[in-house]
Write a protein that holds these residues in place. Structure first.
Motif, PDB file in Angstrom:
ATOM      1  N   HIS A 163       0.838  -1.203   0.000  1.00 54.26           N
ATOM      2  CA  HIS A 163       0.000   0.000   0.000  1.00 54.26           C
ATOM      3  C   HIS A 163       0.874   1.255   0.000  1.00 54.26           C
ATOM      4  O   HIS A 163       1.513   1.572   1.004  1.00 54.26           O
ATOM      5  CB  HIS A 163      -0.904  -0.001   1.250  1.00 54.26           C
ATOM      6  CG  HIS A 163      -1.963   1.053   1.255  1.00 54.26           C
ATOM      7  ND1 HIS A 163      -3.311   0.752   1.252  1.00 54.26           N
ATOM      8  CD2 HIS A 163      -1.887   2.403   1.270  1.00 54.26           C
ATOM      9  CE1 HIS A 163      -4.021   1.873   1.268  1.00 54.26           C
ATOM     10  NE2 HIS A 163      -3.170   2.899   1.288  1.00 54.26           N
ATOM     11  N   HIS A 173     -11.161   7.096  -1.567  1.00 55.47           N
ATOM     12  CA  HIS A 173     -10.892   7.065  -0.132  1.00 55.47           C
ATOM     13  C   HIS A 173     -12.126   7.522   0.658  1.00 55.47           C
ATOM     14  O   HIS A 173     -12.828   8.449   0.224  1.00 55.47           O
ATOM     15  CB  HIS A 173      -9.701   7.997   0.147  1.00 55.47           C
ATOM     16  CG  HIS A 173      -9.162   7.894   1.526  1.00 55.47           C
ATOM     17  ND1 HIS A 173      -9.793   8.446   2.621  1.00 55.47           N
ATOM     18  CD2 HIS A 173      -8.039   7.300   1.998  1.00 55.47           C
ATOM     19  CE1 HIS A 173      -9.075   8.202   3.704  1.00 55.47           C
ATOM     20  NE2 HIS A 173      -8.008   7.505   3.358  1.00 55.47           N
ATOM     21  N   GLU A 180      -8.619   2.540  -2.013  1.00 59.87           N
ATOM     22  CA  GLU A 180      -8.990   2.196  -0.688  1.00 59.87           C
ATOM     23  C   GLU A 180     -10.364   2.738  -0.365  1.00 59.87           C
ATOM     24  O   GLU A 180     -10.706   3.870  -0.704  1.00 59.87           O
ATOM     25  CB  GLU A 180      -7.949   2.677   0.338  1.00 59.87           C
ATOM     26  CG  GLU A 180      -7.622   4.174   0.319  1.00 59.87           C
ATOM     27  CD  GLU A 180      -6.540   4.475   1.353  1.00 59.87           C
ATOM     28  OE1 GLU A 180      -5.460   4.888   0.948  1.00 59.87           O
ATOM     29  OE2 GLU A 180      -6.765   4.262   2.571  1.00 59.87           O
ATOM     30  N   HIS A 230      -9.744   0.769   4.621  1.00 61.20           N
ATOM     31  CA  HIS A 230      -9.213   1.746   5.563  1.00 61.20           C
ATOM     32  C   HIS A 230     -10.264   1.936   6.649  1.00 61.20           C
ATOM     33  O   HIS A 230     -11.437   2.136   6.341  1.00 61.20           O
ATOM     34  CB  HIS A 230      -8.971   3.044   4.768  1.00 61.20           C
ATOM     35  CG  HIS A 230      -8.699   4.263   5.578  1.00 61.20           C
ATOM     36  ND1 HIS A 230      -7.483   4.907   5.534  1.00 61.20           N
ATOM     37  CD2 HIS A 230      -9.480   4.986   6.423  1.00 61.20           C
ATOM     38  CE1 HIS A 230      -7.523   5.973   6.331  1.00 61.20           C
ATOM     39  NE2 HIS A 230      -8.731   6.046   6.880  1.00 61.20           N
ATOM     40  N   HIS A 271      -5.955  -2.295   5.828  1.00 58.52           N
ATOM     41  CA  HIS A 271      -4.646  -1.677   5.616  1.00 58.52           C
ATOM     42  C   HIS A 271      -4.277  -0.739   6.762  1.00 58.52           C
ATOM     43  O   HIS A 271      -5.150  -0.239   7.467  1.00 58.52           O
ATOM     44  CB  HIS A 271      -4.640  -0.981   4.249  1.00 58.52           C
ATOM     45  CG  HIS A 271      -4.662   0.505   4.317  1.00 58.52           C
ATOM     46  ND1 HIS A 271      -3.502   1.239   4.428  1.00 58.52           N
ATOM     47  CD2 HIS A 271      -5.671   1.396   4.304  1.00 58.52           C
ATOM     48  CE1 HIS A 271      -3.817   2.531   4.467  1.00 58.52           C
ATOM     49  NE2 HIS A 271      -5.125   2.651   4.397  1.00 58.52           N
ATOM     50  N   ASP A 329       2.194   2.886   3.248  1.00 64.37           N
ATOM     51  CA  ASP A 329       1.245   3.996   3.145  1.00 64.37           C
ATOM     52  C   ASP A 329       1.995   5.284   2.802  1.00 64.37           C
ATOM     53  O   ASP A 329       1.555   6.375   3.131  1.00 64.37           O
ATOM     54  CB  ASP A 329       0.403   4.172   4.418  1.00 64.37           C
ATOM     55  CG  ASP A 329      -0.954   4.820   4.136  1.00 64.37           C
ATOM     56  OD1 ASP A 329      -1.305   5.004   2.948  1.00 64.37           O
ATOM     57  OD2 ASP A 329      -1.667   5.145   5.100  1.00 64.37           O
TER      58      ASP A 329
END
Ligand SMILES: [Zn+2]
Ligand SMILES: [Zn+2]
Length: 258
Positions: free
Chosen positions: A6, A63, A92, A128, A153, A203
């Motif tokens: 990720h 997101h 995500e 997420h 994640h 990340d």
């Protein structure tokens, strides 16, 4: 060999020197990366990175916090984005109540649309969750996310939440946060998650691990995450590297190592 499961290679901090970022990956034994979509607007740039590099794949999604697009991605749009051959996951997506005030129904609706698209495509989910663990697990259950599976994640939740996700067939991915001295509870979770359910990630460009904490992060630094997990569990680094790499290619089965 390690995989960064990720990262955000389209973000300016990494995009500015993408060739350097990719060569430092190689120099540090990080053979592959999954670059993650966060908005409709930036998805073409994310996809372009994956198409330009045989060792990088991407996801398709918006997101949970993002409101920059000014509208919601439709199911059909997610299907079209997700059907690209270099797209190996949807996300995500998920829930994040930390930065959102007031009504959060739109986030749950967005999350449900992503899960439905993932199921329709047969591709796993990158999830997420922040300040919203209970709702996240509930929506996953209600929408049958376990049918495609995926990964929680940048995991920072409790062992019970990890178990709840693993019960639905999900993997747990640890980021640089696990290297932070004050992350005592998370270190305990990282000792307990079965190796065959574990992934590692950066990340990046956020959340650089110790010894780079506070500086810009990059996929090469995922080795510090794997080193910390090996140290916590008292096992060789190679065992963590092999397991997390195998897990990555088993989970994201549309990614074929070059
Ligand atoms: Zn995230
Ligand atoms: Zn991310």
């Amino acid at each position: 060999m390690l995989v960064d499961s990720h990262c955000h290679l389209d973000f300016p901090e990494l995009q500015a020197d993408l060739a350097g970022v990719l060569s430092r990956m190689r120099d540090n034994g990080v053979s592959h990366a999954l670059t993650i979509s966060t908005t409709l607007e930036t998805f073409p740039a994310v996809r372009a990175v994956a198409h330009g590099h045989p060792n990088v794949w991407c996801s398709a999604g918006v997101h949970p916090d993002e409101q920059r697009d000014g509208r919601e991605a439709t199911f059909d749009e997610l299907l079209a984005m997700g059907s690209d051959a270099r797209v190996v996951a949807i996300g995500e997506t998920g829930l994040d109540y930390y930065r959102v005030e007031g009504d959060t129904e739109w986030q749950r609706d967005r999350f449900r649309t992503h899960i439905r698209a993932a199921r329709s495509l047969g591709k796993p989910l990158v999830i997420h969750t922040r300040n919203a663990a209970e709702d996240t697990l509930r929506v996953m259950r209600e929408e049958g996310a376990g049918e495609v599976g995926g990964v929680m994640h940048c995991f920072t939740e409790t062992w019970e939440v990890a178990q709840g996700a693993m019960d639905q067939g999900f993997h747990i991915s640890f980021s640089g946060i696990v290297t932070f001295k004050n992350a005592k509870d998370l270190k305990e979770v990282a000792k307990r998650v079965p190796l065959e359910r574990m992934l590692v990630e950066t990340d990046s460009p956020y959340l650089a691990p110790v010894p780079h904490r506070g500086k810009p992060n990059q996929p090469a630094f995922v080795k510090h995450v794997a080193e910390e997990i090996a140290a916590l569990r008292g096992i060789p680094f190679d065992e963590v590297a092999r397991a997390t790499t195998d897990n990555f290619f088993r989970l994201f089965r549309h990614a074929r190592p070059a």
